[in-house]
Scaffold this motif. Structure first.
Motif, short mmCIF file in Angstrom:
data_model
loop_
_atom_site.label_atom_id
_atom_site.label_comp_id
_atom_site.label_asym_id
_atom_site.label_seq_id
_atom_site.Cartn_x
_atom_site.Cartn_y
_atom_site.Cartn_z
N CYS A 6 0.83 -1.21 0.00
CA CYS A 6 0.00 0.00 0.00
C CYS A 6 0.86 1.26 0.00
O CYS A 6 1.72 1.44 0.86
CB CYS A 6 -0.94 0.02 1.21
N TRP A 7 0.56 2.13 -0.97
CA TRP A 7 1.30 3.38 -1.14
C TRP A 7 0.50 4.58 -0.66
O TRP A 7 0.86 5.72 -1.01
CB TRP A 7 1.66 3.57 -2.61
N CYS A 8 -0.54 4.40 0.13
CA CYS A 8 -1.29 5.58 0.59
C CYS A 8 -0.38 6.43 1.48
O CYS A 8 0.63 5.96 2.00
CB CYS A 8 -2.58 5.18 1.30
N ALA A 43 -10.11 8.41 7.58
CA ALA A 43 -9.41 8.44 6.30
C ALA A 43 -10.25 9.19 5.26
O ALA A 43 -11.41 9.55 5.51
CB ALA A 43 -9.17 7.00 5.82
N ALA A 44 -9.66 9.42 4.10
CA ALA A 44 -10.35 10.13 3.02
C ALA A 44 -11.65 9.44 2.64
O ALA A 44 -12.60 10.08 2.20
CB ALA A 44 -9.43 10.24 1.81
N SER A 45 -11.70 8.14 2.83
CA SER A 45 -12.91 7.37 2.52
C SER A 45 -14.06 7.66 3.48
O SER A 45 -15.20 7.29 3.23
CB SER A 45 -12.58 5.87 2.60
N GLY A 111 -6.27 3.47 -6.36
CA GLY A 111 -6.87 3.77 -5.07
C GLY A 111 -7.21 2.48 -4.36
O GLY A 111 -6.49 1.49 -4.45
N GLN A 112 -8.33 2.51 -3.64
CA GLN A 112 -8.74 1.35 -2.85
C GLN A 112 -9.35 0.29 -3.76
O GLN A 112 -10.27 0.58 -4.51
CB GLN A 112 -9.79 1.81 -1.81
N PRO A 113 -8.87 -0.94 -3.70
CA PRO A 113 -9.47 -2.01 -4.49
C PRO A 113 -10.68 -2.58 -3.75
O PRO A 113 -10.88 -2.29 -2.57
CB PRO A 113 -8.35 -3.05 -4.56
N PRO A 114 -11.46 -3.41 -4.42
CA PRO A 114 -12.56 -4.08 -3.71
C PRO A 114 -12.01 -5.00 -2.61
O PRO A 114 -10.91 -5.52 -2.75
CB PRO A 114 -13.25 -4.91 -4.80
#
Ligand code: ZN
Length: 120
Positions: A6-8, A43-45, A111-114
């Motif tokens: 993860c590169w967040c 988080a941004a989500s 971004g975020q995967p399923p």
């Protein structure tokens, strides 16, 4: 259930600049002993992410998302050698720095995967 790089931005901060490497396990399969320190943030989500560290040495241990209580994401470096796990996927690649070298053999998501399908 899945092993991801993860590169967040939050992971870059935890990892000292590079990505984190994480193995997702079913929460019911995880047993931990010892004292954990935690840091939770939105988080941004919009989900609350909780990062856990060894309270004594600061080693990153795991993360969990309020959106996916069925999973615990264990930092690969926390596990003893010999587990045989390796990343299959790179996520949040849009946040990776220009110098990042991401293995083209990995499945990549900007971004975020399923979430992986839960087995229980
Ligand atoms: Zn991340």
């Amino acid at each position: 259930m899945a092993v991801r790089q993860c590169w967040c931005r939050q992971c870059q901060q935890v990892a000292g600049g590079g990505p984190t490497h994480n193995a997702m396990f079913a929460t019911a399969d995880v047993r931990l002993s010892g004292e954990l320190a935690t840091h939770a943030y939105v988080a941004a989500s919009g989900n609350t992410l909780t990062q856990s560290f060894c309270a004594r040495c600061g080693t990153p241990v795991m993360a969990q998302s309020s959106a996916r209580p069925q999973f615990r994401t264990i930092r690969l470096g926390f596990l003893d050698p010999g587990h045989g796990l390796a990343p299959q996927m790179a996520i949040w690649t849009a946040d990776a720095p220009d110098w990042a070298r991401i293995d083209p053999a990995l499945e990549q998501h900007r971004g975020q995967p399923p979430a992986p399908a839960s087995t229980r």
